[in-house]
Enzyme design. Structure first.
Site, PDB file in Angstrom:
ATOM      1  N   VAL A   1       1.016  -1.207  -0.021  1.00 29.00           N
ATOM      2  CA  VAL A   1      -0.136  -0.063  -0.075  1.00 29.00           C
ATOM      3  C   VAL A   1       0.789   1.119  -0.076  1.00 29.00           C
ATOM      4  O   VAL A   1       1.708   1.621   1.021  1.00 29.00           O
ATOM      5  CB  VAL A   1      -1.139   0.183   1.042  1.00 29.00           C
ATOM      6  CG1 VAL A   1      -1.921   1.299   1.110  1.00 29.00           C
ATOM      7  CG2 VAL A   1      -1.884  -1.334   1.096  1.00 29.00           C
TER       8      VAL A   1
ATOM      9  N   GLU B   1     -16.973  15.518  -7.030  1.00 33.92           N
ATOM     10  CA  GLU B   1     -16.551  16.244  -6.049  1.00 33.92           C
ATOM     11  C   GLU B   1     -16.286  17.766  -6.296  1.00 33.92           C
ATOM     12  O   GLU B   1     -16.306  18.414  -5.121  1.00 33.92           O
ATOM     13  CB  GLU B   1     -15.064  15.465  -5.654  1.00 33.92           C
ATOM     14  CG  GLU B   1     -13.886  15.977  -6.690  1.00 33.92           C
ATOM     15  CD  GLU B   1     -13.003  14.812  -6.681  1.00 33.92           C
ATOM     16  OE1 GLU B   1     -12.941  13.760  -5.880  1.00 33.92           O
ATOM     17  OE2 GLU B   1     -11.488  15.137  -7.202  1.00 33.92           O
TER      18      GLU B   1
ATOM     19  N   GLU C   1     -22.066   8.395  -7.192  1.00 42.02           N
ATOM     20  CA  GLU C   1     -21.023   9.606  -7.413  1.00 42.02           C
ATOM     21  C   GLU C   1     -22.009  10.967  -7.157  1.00 42.02           C
ATOM     22  O   GLU C   1     -21.432  12.093  -6.618  1.00 42.02           O
ATOM     23  CB  GLU C   1     -20.384   9.738  -8.606  1.00 42.02           C
ATOM     24  CG  GLU C   1     -19.497   8.735  -9.050  1.00 42.02           C
ATOM     25  CD  GLU C   1     -18.210   9.027  -8.220  1.00 42.02           C
ATOM     26  OE1 GLU C   1     -18.016  10.044  -7.514  1.00 42.02           O
ATOM     27  OE2 GLU C   1     -17.215   8.269  -8.314  1.00 42.02           O
TER      28      GLU C   1
ATOM     29  N   ASP D   1      -2.697  12.216  -6.521  1.00 39.12           N
ATOM     30  CA  ASP D   1      -2.834  12.257  -7.901  1.00 39.12           C
ATOM     31  C   ASP D   1      -1.810  12.839  -8.680  1.00 39.12           C
ATOM     32  O   ASP D   1      -1.252  12.557  -9.371  1.00 39.12           O
ATOM     33  CB  ASP D   1      -4.352  12.975  -8.524  1.00 39.12           C
ATOM     34  CG  ASP D   1      -5.503  11.938  -8.089  1.00 39.12           C
ATOM     35  OD1 ASP D   1      -5.297  10.678  -8.056  1.00 39.12           O
ATOM     36  OD2 ASP D   1      -6.528  12.531  -7.979  1.00 39.12           O
TER      37      ASP D   1
ATOM     38  N   LYS E   1     -16.493   4.722  -2.814  1.00 42.42           N
ATOM     39  CA  LYS E   1     -17.168   5.987  -2.849  1.00 42.42           C
ATOM     40  C   LYS E   1     -17.404   6.753  -1.578  1.00 42.42           C
ATOM     41  O   LYS E   1     -18.522   6.998  -1.109  1.00 42.42           O
ATOM     42  CB  LYS E   1     -18.671   5.543  -3.377  1.00 42.42           C
ATOM     43  CG  LYS E   1     -18.543   4.908  -4.741  1.00 42.42           C
ATOM     44  CD  LYS E   1     -17.853   5.691  -5.661  1.00 42.42           C
ATOM     45  CE  LYS E   1     -17.347   4.941  -6.935  1.00 42.42           C
ATOM     46  NZ  LYS E   1     -16.391   5.513  -7.763  1.00 42.42           N
TER      47      LYS E   1
ATOM     48  N   TRP F   1       0.078   7.464   2.481  1.00 43.91           N
ATOM     49  CA  TRP F   1      -0.543   7.492   3.710  1.00 43.91           C
ATOM     50  C   TRP F   1      -1.299   8.804   3.640  1.00 43.91           C
ATOM     51  O   TRP F   1      -1.116   9.682   4.427  1.00 43.91           O
ATOM     52  CB  TRP F   1       0.527   7.518   4.776  1.00 43.91           C
ATOM     53  CG  TRP F   1      -0.227   7.391   6.182  1.00 43.91           C
ATOM     54  CD1 TRP F   1      -0.536   8.005   7.177  1.00 43.91           C
ATOM     55  CD2 TRP F   1      -0.629   5.973   6.533  1.00 43.91           C
ATOM     56  NE1 TRP F   1      -1.180   7.393   8.160  1.00 43.91           N
ATOM     57  CE2 TRP F   1      -1.160   5.927   7.885  1.00 43.91           C
ATOM     58  CE3 TRP F   1      -0.529   4.722   6.137  1.00 43.91           C
ATOM     59  CZ2 TRP F   1      -1.490   5.024   8.680  1.00 43.91           C
ATOM     60  CZ3 TRP F   1      -0.696   3.443   6.883  1.00 43.91           C
ATOM     61  CH2 TRP F   1      -1.410   3.855   8.228  1.00 43.91           C
TER      62      TRP F   1
ATOM     63  N   ASP G   1     -15.678  10.916 -11.047  1.00 47.72           N
ATOM     64  CA  ASP G   1     -15.141  11.211  -9.515  1.00 47.72           C
ATOM     65  C   ASP G   1     -14.619  12.539  -9.539  1.00 47.72           C
ATOM     66  O   ASP G   1     -14.966  13.188  -8.647  1.00 47.72           O
ATOM     67  CB  ASP G   1     -13.999  10.409  -9.201  1.00 47.72           C
ATOM     68  CG  ASP G   1     -13.528  10.330  -7.902  1.00 47.72           C
ATOM     69  OD1 ASP G   1     -14.195   9.954  -6.953  1.00 47.72           O
ATOM     70  OD2 ASP G   1     -12.451  10.957  -7.677  1.00 47.72           O
TER      71      ASP G   1
END
Length: 523
Positions: A76, A263, A433, A146, A196, A79, A259
């Site tokens: 993973v 938002e 969404e 991102d 979601k 954080w 997405d």
């Protein structure tokens, strides 16, 4: 020289037009049905469309090791909002198996301390340097921001083991790669599991699921590239492992559009701007500051959120007193088109790649111009007073619904639904969404502690988008919707009939049957 310069500009514009057209034509629907050897695949009817889903639940956790065949370590990476939640959920879901969940962070990262506090340590072999963890993992969940994905993707791709699985919780990176004509490595699986809801809600509802099996945050999944033949099983196992009560199929192309768009609209930016504008509007017609916030922010995050979560959007109108229904109708019709105009602009900005480029450029300015505080306006200072004086979060939910607030809120939610509906997104994606993520994940955080607690618990991309688009919604409602309400403009009967008879109401009814009715508990 002038002719040369004009030729260059023309060629540049042509490249941009072609690129935009290619992005806009990318598939929004899965190209084929999926099957699973380990999980039951159901077909559900959402209005006039059939979709495949997989139901989650803790009783399926013992199937995860088999579905993750060949995976000995899940790395993973990151954080931020999603990393802590997904890492802890997967670790708990895989407890007793031989699959290790290991966190990968940059050397010297300040998040190392937080990861250790959650039980991931170097001594136990569950915490390490980012690229070392990537290179040794069979499945890599890339959960860095991102913008960091854009900066680091070449190094990430080079570090991946051949035949490993690259997992994303957002399709943002695909949008960037398409915009520059690049692609993922050809020798790895590429899958998506997109819960979601923001990371803290993914963790909180998973914890509540210990008491009520199946409570959690819905997730979409996608298989973008299947090299091993195991990509679907791994993506489904991931979604079930993080606690999703039901999992639906999408594509990476559809996910990043819906997405990033969502938002910026009703989920974060739209509702933020709406509350700011409603607060000022109510003050302008004589309400006290405290009552103005109660009738705007508290109504939205309290009773409207509860009604929509449990009974759907149409129920907001149906449950109003008869005397309030014409007021709702007038507010709905006055607000829908102004909201829709900004929503359409936002979708185009996202789909063209402009919002992706904005996020990348803004992130490169953070060392000089960091994100500012968003709850320091008069609206949110009054909100703190209201929360302090109003009792517990649960007690504050029991306030009478103001029909103007209800009409304005429902109109923006429906405008977003209609935009996604008209663009051809799958129905599960539309309702998650536009509705479910809002009322089951995000609004409860704003109700508990304010707009910053909601927005700034989300990804950097979401936080930037909310700050950019909230003022647009604030202005358009102030400029167009509220004057129309005050002037008693005739209601658009066809528009309101479309709301009352919209297929989304049937979709939401079906979706509500796919999960336990558990309200998130936010301290």
């Amino acid at each position: 020289e002038l002719l040369t310069m004009l030729a260059r500009l023309t060629a540049s514009a042509a490249r941009g037009w072609t690129r935009g057209a290619r992005l806009a034509s990318s598939a929004l629907h899965p190209s084929k049905k999926f099957t699973s050897k380990h999980f039951d695949v159901e077909t559900v009817k959402l209005a006039d469309q059939e979709e495949q889903i997989v139901r989650g639940g803790r009783h399926l956790f013992d199937k995860l090791p088999a579905a993750l065949e060949g995976v000995k370590q899940i790395g993973v990476i990151g954080w931020g909002s999603q990393g802590p939640a997904q890492a802890q959920n997967m670790r708990e879901s895989l407890e007793g198996s031989d699959i290790k969940v290991k966190i990968g962070l940059r050397s010297g990262s300040s998040s190392m301390k937080a990861a250790r506090e959650c039980g991931f340590t170097e001594d136990s072999g569950t915490l390490g340097e980012m690229y070392s963890v990537i290179s040794e993992s069979d499945m890599v969940l890339l959960l860095i921001s991102d913008a960091a994905c854009v900066e680091e993707y070449k190094n990430v791709f080079n570090a991946l083991k051949p035949n490993s699985t690259l997992g994303l919780s957002h399709g943002f990176l695909l949008g960037h790669l398409e915009s520059i004509g690049a692609d993922f490595p050809a020798n790895v699986d590429v899958v998506l599991c997109a819960p979601k809801g923001m990371g803290p809600s993914v963790r909180r509802l998973y914890e509540q699921g210990r008491e009520v099996n199946g409570s959690g945050i819905n997730a979409s999944f996608a298989v973008h590239q299947d090299v091993t033949g195991k990509a679907t099983e791994r993506a489904l196992a991931w979604a079930i492992g993080v606690g999703s009560p039901y999992v639906f199929q999408t594509t990476l192309n559809a996910e990043w559009r819906s997405d990033i768009f969502g938002e910026r609209c009703i989920l974060l930016g739209g509702v933020h701007g709406m509350i700011e504008s409603l607060f000022r509007y109510y003050e302008s017609i004589g309400m006290s500051p405290q009552d103005a916030f109660k009738q705007s922010g508290e109504v939205i995050t309290g009773p409207l959120t509860r009604i929509i979560s449990h009974d759907g959007i149409r129920a907001v109108y149906d449950q109003l007193p008869e005397a309030d229904k014409p007021i709702f109708k007038a507010a709905y019709c006055a607000s829908y088109k102004p909201s829709r105009s900004i929503i359409e602009e936002c979708y185009d900005s996202v789909s063209s790649g402009n919002e992706i480029r904005d996020v990348v450029m803004a992130s490169r300015r953070f060392d000089r111009y960091p994100m500012g505080i968003i709850d320091n306006t008069r609206t949110w200072r009054i909100a703190k007073e209201v929360r302090a004086a109003g009792g517990t979060a649960e007690e504050r939910k029991h306030i009478t619904v103001h029909p103007v607030t209800a009409g304005v809120y429902c109109s923006m939610m429906m405008a977003q639904i209609d935009c996604l509906y008209d663009r051809g997104h799958v129905y599960s994606e539309i309702v998650n969404e536009s509705v479910i993520e809002s009322v089951d994940s995000l609004n409860p955080y704003m109700h508990a502690r304010g707009v910053s607690y909601m927005v700034d618990n989300c990804s950097v991309t979401a936080r930037l988008g909310s700050r950019k688009w909230a003022p647009r919604f604030d202005y358009i409602l102030t400029e167009q919707a509220f004057p129309a309400i005050d002037e008693k403009a005739p209601a658009d009967e066809a528009l309101f009939s479309s709301f009352l008879n919209h297929p989304v109401h049937a979709m939401l009814k079906t979706c509500s049957q796919l999960r336990p009715s558990v309200d998130i508990s936010v301290s």
